[in-house]
Design an enzyme around this catalytic site. Structure first.
Site, short mmCIF file in Angstrom:
data_model
loop_
_atom_site.label_atom_id
_atom_site.label_comp_id
_atom_site.label_asym_id
_atom_site.label_seq_id
_atom_site.Cartn_x
_atom_site.Cartn_y
_atom_site.Cartn_z
N TYR A 155 4.37 9.86 -11.56
CA TYR A 155 3.56 9.06 -10.63
C TYR A 155 2.91 7.88 -11.34
CZ TYR A 155 -0.47 7.73 -7.82
OH TYR A 155 -1.43 7.01 -7.13
N ASN A 169 0.81 -1.21 0.00
CA ASN A 169 0.00 0.00 0.00
C ASN A 169 0.85 1.26 0.00
OD1 ASN A 169 -2.38 1.86 0.80
ND2 ASN A 169 -0.94 2.07 2.50
N SER A 221 -3.25 2.50 -9.48
CA SER A 221 -3.95 3.75 -9.75
C SER A 221 -5.22 3.48 -10.54
CB SER A 221 -3.05 4.69 -10.54
OG SER A 221 -3.80 5.76 -11.08
N ALA A 262 3.67 6.57 -14.23
CA ALA A 262 4.68 5.66 -14.77
C ALA A 262 5.14 4.67 -13.69
CB ALA A 262 5.87 6.44 -15.30
N SER A 263 5.31 5.16 -12.47
CA SER A 263 5.72 4.27 -11.38
C SER A 263 4.64 3.25 -11.07
CB SER A 263 6.08 5.07 -10.13
OG SER A 263 4.95 5.71 -9.55
N LYS A 264 3.38 3.67 -11.15
CA LYS A 264 2.27 2.75 -10.88
C LYS A 264 2.07 1.77 -12.03
CE LYS A 264 0.93 4.16 -6.81
NZ LYS A 264 0.95 3.25 -5.63
#
Length: 285
Positions: free
Chosen positions: A151, A86, A138, A153-155
């Site tokens: 953000y 999380n 996301s 891209a990381s998700k």
């Protein structure tokens, strides 16, 4: 059946609610958070006083911290049935106005943090030939939006980890699921929890007034939907509990929980799965 569940990022928001919800349902929760003797001492004491909750220090940006947290948990409980990734951080701004260091900082938490926990928990899960790993990603699970590129891209990277590992870990009966939340009124979105923002204002200035107008319009749309659909963070905690309680082998790869999307998120997931199946068939996989 009572399960041993490790949850990261439990000091606020979804993580705190997930911890409380799982513990109240009778599961043993290891609530991982940073700085339990410092800034998070109060919430650590609050959660630690609950039945079925054991608070553990973990900084997911540190290899050593992650290793120690999982070793301690395995020494105490012998196994980990479920991992809930999380912990995460948001961030806004024009991509060109992000320094590389800021993007790296985003990925250290949202992407590499997930890799670290996987590598820490998988040996025990492989040995047990059982396990469930739930990753919060996301609501924009398969597309991107302006002003949120690092953000998202990381998700998206976590989506890739989850999807690929579903096949790699199949021989060990380890299931992987992503939950795609929409916009919820948590600390990540109400401004009380600092995000990793674009840090080159001199670059951003070249995009004005277009950028501010577009960004404000995007924010108004997202937060308007949050109010219209009365988005309740408890929905995510209840979703995690539902996945935990599902019989092994029946869990979906992706589990969207975004009422504001009005079903379009599930349509997107289904369409992508159908196209991937066709692609795999063409390559004889």
């Amino acid at each position: 059946m009572k399960k041993i569940i490790f949850v990261t990022g439990t000091s606020t928001g979804f993580g705190k609610l997930i911890t409380i919800t799982l513990a109240e349902a009778g599961h043993q929760v290891i609530a991982g958070m940073r700085d339990i003797a410092g800034k998070n001492q109060k919430v650590a004491s609050e959660l630690g006083a609950l039945p079925n909750v054991d608070v553990v220090e973990i900084d997911i940006t540190s290899d050593e911290s992650v290793k120690n947290a999982f070793e301690k948990t395995l020494e105490t409980y012998g196994h980990i049935d479920v991992l809930v990734n999380n912990a995460g951080v948001s961030g806004f701004g024009l991509l060109e106005a992000y320094s590389i260091d800021q993007v790296k900082a985003m990925f250290e938490i949202n992407f590499y943090g997930v890799l670290r926990t996987y590598q820490a928990v998988l040996p025990a899960m492989r040995e047990a030939k059982s396990g469930l790993i739930i990753n919060l990603t996301s609501g924009a699970s398969g597309h991107t939006l302006p002003f949120m590129i690092p953000y998202l891209a990381s998700k998206f990277g976590v989506e890739s980890i989850t999807e690929g590992l579903q096949d790699e870990l199949k021989p060990f009966n380890i299931e992987n699921v992503t939950i795609q939340p929409g916009v919820y009124p948590t600390e990540m979105n109400n401004g009380s929890k600092a995000g990793i923002l674009a840090d080159k204002p001199e670059i951003a200035a070249h995009y004005e007034p277009f950028a501010s107008e577009k960004f404000n319009g995007l924010g108004k749309a997202l937060f308007g939907k949050m109010e219209q659909f009365e988005m309740n963070p408890q929905t995510i905690a209840d979703g995690v509990l539902k996945l935990v309680n599902m019989p092994a082998g029946t869990r979906p790869l992706r589990f969207p929980l975004d009422a504001a999307a009005e079903g379009t998120d599930q349509e997107f997931i289904d369409a992508r799965a159908t196209l991937k199946a066709k692609w795999l068939e063409k390559y004889n996989f």
